[in-house]
Design a protein around this motif. Sequence first.
Motif, PDB file in Angstrom:
ATOM      1  N   HIS A   4       0.855  -1.192   0.000  1.00  0.00           N
ATOM      2  CA  HIS A   4       0.000   0.000   0.000  1.00  0.00           C
ATOM      3  C   HIS A   4       0.886   1.236   0.000  1.00  0.00           C
ATOM      4  O   HIS A   4       2.077   1.150   0.234  1.00  0.00           O
ATOM      5  CB  HIS A   4      -0.943   0.015   1.214  1.00  0.00           C
ATOM      6  N   GLY A   5       0.294   2.360  -0.243  1.00  0.00           N
ATOM      7  CA  GLY A   5       1.055   3.617  -0.191  1.00  0.00           C
ATOM      8  C   GLY A   5       1.965   3.793  -1.391  1.00  0.00           C
ATOM      9  O   GLY A   5       1.507   3.882  -2.511  1.00  0.00           O
ATOM     10  N   GLN A   6       3.259   3.795  -1.136  1.00  0.00           N
ATOM     11  CA  GLN A   6       4.216   4.102  -2.202  1.00  0.00           C
ATOM     12  C   GLN A   6       4.242   3.016  -3.284  1.00  0.00           C
ATOM     13  O   GLN A   6       3.927   1.865  -3.033  1.00  0.00           O
ATOM     14  CB  GLN A   6       5.599   4.314  -1.619  1.00  0.00           C
ATOM     15  N   ASN A   7       4.628   3.438  -4.485  1.00  0.00           N
ATOM     16  CA  ASN A   7       4.658   2.516  -5.621  1.00  0.00           C
ATOM     17  C   ASN A   7       5.938   1.703  -5.687  1.00  0.00           C
ATOM     18  O   ASN A   7       5.928   0.550  -6.084  1.00  0.00           O
ATOM     19  CB  ASN A   7       4.507   3.284  -6.934  1.00  0.00           C
ATOM     20  N   LYS A   8       7.067   2.330  -5.327  1.00  0.00           N
ATOM     21  CA  LYS A   8       8.362   1.660  -5.444  1.00  0.00           C
ATOM     22  C   LYS A   8       9.196   1.891  -4.196  1.00  0.00           C
ATOM     23  O   LYS A   8       8.991   2.849  -3.463  1.00  0.00           O
ATOM     24  CB  LYS A   8       9.117   2.158  -6.670  1.00  0.00           C
ATOM     25  N   LEU A   9      10.145   0.987  -4.010  1.00  0.00           N
ATOM     26  CA  LEU A   9      11.026   1.035  -2.849  1.00  0.00           C
ATOM     27  C   LEU A   9      12.434   0.713  -3.329  1.00  0.00           C
ATOM     28  O   LEU A   9      12.624  -0.215  -4.129  1.00  0.00           O
ATOM     29  CB  LEU A   9      10.562   0.003  -1.826  1.00  0.00           C
ATOM     30  N   THR A  10      13.415   1.474  -2.870  1.00  0.00           N
ATOM     31  CA  THR A  10      14.808   1.211  -3.216  1.00  0.00           C
ATOM     32  C   THR A  10      15.434   0.402  -2.095  1.00  0.00           C
ATOM     33  O   THR A  10      15.416   0.816  -0.936  1.00  0.00           O
ATOM     34  CB  THR A  10      15.578   2.526  -3.446  1.00  0.00           C
ATOM     35  N   VAL A  20      12.271  -1.532  -6.627  1.00  0.00           N
ATOM     36  CA  VAL A  20      11.294  -2.576  -6.946  1.00  0.00           C
ATOM     37  C   VAL A  20       9.878  -2.083  -6.668  1.00  0.00           C
ATOM     38  O   VAL A  20       9.654  -1.287  -5.760  1.00  0.00           O
ATOM     39  CB  VAL A  20      11.563  -3.869  -6.126  1.00  0.00           C
ATOM     40  N   PRO A  21       8.899  -2.563  -7.447  1.00  0.00           N
ATOM     41  CA  PRO A  21       7.501  -2.218  -7.176  1.00  0.00           C
ATOM     42  C   PRO A  21       7.048  -2.871  -5.870  1.00  0.00           C
ATOM     43  O   PRO A  21       7.418  -4.008  -5.588  1.00  0.00           O
ATOM     44  CB  PRO A  21       6.738  -2.803  -8.363  1.00  0.00           C
ATOM     45  N   VAL A  22       6.263  -2.144  -5.083  1.00  0.00           N
ATOM     46  CA  VAL A  22       5.785  -2.687  -3.801  1.00  0.00           C
ATOM     47  C   VAL A  22       4.281  -2.497  -3.618  1.00  0.00           C
ATOM     48  O   VAL A  22       3.774  -2.629  -2.506  1.00  0.00           O
ATOM     49  CB  VAL A  22       6.551  -2.076  -2.598  1.00  0.00           C
ATOM     50  N   ASN A  23       3.555  -2.225  -4.713  1.00  0.00           N
ATOM     51  CA  ASN A  23       2.121  -1.957  -4.564  1.00  0.00           C
ATOM     52  C   ASN A  23       1.256  -2.934  -5.370  1.00  0.00           C
ATOM     53  O   ASN A  23       0.127  -2.624  -5.701  1.00  0.00           O
ATOM     54  CB  ASN A  23       1.809  -0.519  -4.972  1.00  0.00           C
ATOM     55  N   SER A  24       1.743  -4.123  -5.669  1.00  0.00           N
ATOM     56  CA  SER A  24       0.972  -5.091  -6.444  1.00  0.00           C
ATOM     57  C   SER A  24      -0.128  -5.725  -5.578  1.00  0.00           C
ATOM     58  O   SER A  24      -0.080  -5.675  -4.351  1.00  0.00           O
ATOM     59  CB  SER A  24       1.892  -6.190  -6.979  1.00  0.00           C
ATOM     60  N   GLU A  73      14.862 -11.054 -15.719  1.00  0.00           N
ATOM     61  CA  GLU A  73      13.908 -10.040 -15.264  1.00  0.00           C
ATOM     62  C   GLU A  73      14.469  -9.189 -14.143  1.00  0.00           C
ATOM     63  O   GLU A  73      15.460  -9.529 -13.501  1.00  0.00           O
ATOM     64  CB  GLU A  73      12.575 -10.675 -14.859  1.00  0.00           C
ATOM     65  N   HIS A  74      13.810  -8.074 -13.925  1.00  0.00           N
ATOM     66  CA  HIS A  74      14.180  -7.154 -12.856  1.00  0.00           C
ATOM     67  C   HIS A  74      13.822  -7.794 -11.505  1.00  0.00           C
ATOM     68  O   HIS A  74      12.813  -8.480 -11.410  1.00  0.00           O
ATOM     69  CB  HIS A  74      13.426  -5.838 -13.058  1.00  0.00           C
ATOM     70  N   PRO A  75      14.622  -7.584 -10.457  1.00  0.00           N
ATOM     71  CA  PRO A  75      14.324  -8.207  -9.154  1.00  0.00           C
ATOM     72  C   PRO A  75      12.967  -7.791  -8.592  1.00  0.00           C
ATOM     73  O   PRO A  75      12.465  -6.704  -8.861  1.00  0.00           O
ATOM     74  CB  PRO A  75      15.451  -7.694  -8.252  1.00  0.00           C
ATOM     75  N   HIS A  76      12.395  -8.686  -7.819  1.00  0.00           N
ATOM     76  CA  HIS A  76      11.110  -8.464  -7.145  1.00  0.00           C
ATOM     77  C   HIS A  76      11.195  -9.105  -5.758  1.00  0.00           C
ATOM     78  O   HIS A  76      12.112  -9.884  -5.470  1.00  0.00           O
ATOM     79  CB  HIS A  76       9.955  -9.066  -7.952  1.00  0.00           C
ATOM     80  N   LEU A  77      10.232  -8.779  -4.897  1.00  0.00           N
ATOM     81  CA  LEU A  77      10.212  -9.336  -3.545  1.00  0.00           C
ATOM     82  C   LEU A  77       9.352 -10.596  -3.485  1.00  0.00           C
ATOM     83  O   LEU A  77       8.248 -10.627  -4.031  1.00  0.00           O
ATOM     84  CB  LEU A  77       9.639  -8.311  -2.557  1.00  0.00           C
ATOM     85  N   ASN A  78       9.865 -11.615  -2.814  1.00  0.00           N
ATOM     86  CA  ASN A  78       9.112 -12.821  -2.490  1.00  0.00           C
ATOM     87  C   ASN A  78       9.146 -13.003  -0.978  1.00  0.00           C
ATOM     88  O   ASN A  78      10.168 -12.726  -0.349  1.00  0.00           O
ATOM     89  CB  ASN A  78       9.717 -14.060  -3.153  1.00  0.00           C
ATOM     90  N   LEU A  79       8.065 -13.484  -0.413  1.00  0.00           N
ATOM     91  CA  LEU A  79       7.997 -13.762   1.017  1.00  0.00           C
ATOM     92  C   LEU A  79       8.062 -15.266   1.232  1.00  0.00           C
ATOM     93  O   LEU A  79       7.392 -16.024   0.530  1.00  0.00           O
ATOM     94  CB  LEU A  79       6.691 -13.202   1.606  1.00  0.00           C
TER      95      LEU A  79
END
Length: 166
Positions: free
Chosen positions: A18-24, A35-39, A69-75
Amino acid sequence: MRTYASFLLNDLLPLVGHGQNKLTLPTPHDGEFTVPVNSSRLECLHRNHSCVTCGKEGALWLLQSHTTEHPHLNLYAVQPMHGEDDELILMTQDHRVPRSRGGKTTQDNLQTMCSYCNNKKGSSSQEEFLLNKELSKEHVVSGKNTRIQRYCPPAMFTRSSLFHGK
């Protein structure tokens, strides 16, 4: 899959979904990645980081990418193994009513599941999956089926194997 960095759940949880679209995010050897953080997937994981079926809790964010591909976050949930390296289990976004049955990708139709429970559920609705799981337990308990059914098989990789893949 290449892993660039790891972060504890609560280090990033307030910042994703939520909130911001991207995070460094910093990495130990590869500089920083934005990386995108609002999916919808990250919003679902932010809302509930535990599997709704087996209760495994996501505890470790990994900044990862496939080769091109560009890095993304996985939990991931971290499951301690007796005398061995920890087992990591990917936490996923699941559709309660599957898309193949007309389910929409809206937050009221999304839930968090570990990858093993999600794969086992397949294209069943959540209600069908839970009913089938309960019936399987009854067969094991009543002695009608002596085969032990395991819903969460061993992970495909462990924590120590993460930073070796390029």
